[in-house]
Design an enzyme around this catalytic site. Sequence first.
Site, PDB file in Angstrom:
ATOM      1  N   ASP A 105      38.417  25.539 -24.523  1.00  0.00           N
ATOM      2  CA  ASP A 105      39.325  24.669 -23.772  1.00  0.00           C
ATOM      3  C   ASP A 105      39.476  23.321 -24.472  1.00  0.00           C
ATOM      4  OD1 ASP A 105      39.424  26.658 -21.869  1.00  0.00           O
ATOM      5  OD2 ASP A 105      37.897  25.736 -20.586  1.00  0.00           O
TER       6      ASP A 105
HETATM    7  N1  URA Z   1      34.403  29.037 -20.875  1.00  0.00           N
HETATM    8  C1  URA Z   1      35.133  28.013 -20.411  1.00  0.00           C
HETATM    9  O1  URA Z   1      35.251  27.831 -19.205  1.00  0.00           O
HETATM   10  N2  URA Z   1      35.711  27.208 -21.304  1.00  0.00           N
HETATM   11  C2  URA Z   1      35.584  27.345 -22.643  1.00  0.00           C
HETATM   12  O2  URA Z   1      36.132  26.556 -23.399  1.00  0.00           O
HETATM   13  C3  URA Z   1      34.813  28.417 -23.116  1.00  0.00           C
HETATM   14  C4  URA Z   1      34.229  29.245 -22.205  1.00  0.00           C
END
Ligand code: URA
Length: 237
Positions: A105
């Site tokens: 993310d």
């Molecule tokens: N899980 C998440 O919620 N975000 C990420 O970036 C990776 C795994």
Amino acid sequence: MTKLRLDKYLAEMGCGTRSQVKTAIRKGRVKVNEETVTSPEKKIDTGIDQVSLDDTQIVYVAMEYYMLNKPAGVVSAREDGKYPTVLELIDQKQRNDLFPVGRLDLDTEGLLLITNDGALCHELLSPKKHVKKVYYVEVDKEIPKGAAEQFQNGVDIGEEKLTLPAQLEVLTPKTARLTIQEGKFHQVKRMFEAIGTNVLYLKRLSMGTLVLDSSLPCGQYRPLTEMEIRILKGEYL
Ligand code: URA
């Protein structure tokens, strides 16, 4: 022996778009084995032929592998209209076809593999392979007692099925390490939401055999070592 067209060779090595390099070739700016070549279709043997553009040698690199310690605020995509991309951070790259293996993310930090090796990408991301990913997590409330057992048994994150068994190691009341073996959208955040907490900080520490180099500052990258590549490909077990 790999043979490919001169224009493709130069475009793959990041010398410009296919049409830009065609123009450069036609203008006589490209030499193969010291001789000017004006035909973009000329077949190049990547192991033997020496190619130069404006008298700068362009060495062919078939595969590139970089470990990035992704910072927050950068998107795991090849292009984005709004935010800088992880590929923009790899300023030493030679090829034009690199991509991040999976997504973190925008606000997640940590290990991201950047490569053009599609087969390896498939091995690491295929849901059938159950490749383990380890995350360091900070949450807003105390991690409830029994969370480790819940994660081991699977939690409901609104998908058809419960999450696959995941291992939670509580470090302090509000921090933990979580190992998951799948990669659903926002998976870690949704798992912690399922037990009544919100993720405030998330960092990926490892993916399969590849472990984030602890000496790599956030935002920095380095090429993988030959050994890391071989181990990741399962060639050295
Ligand atoms: N899980 C998440 O919620 N975000 C990420 O970036 C990776 C795994």
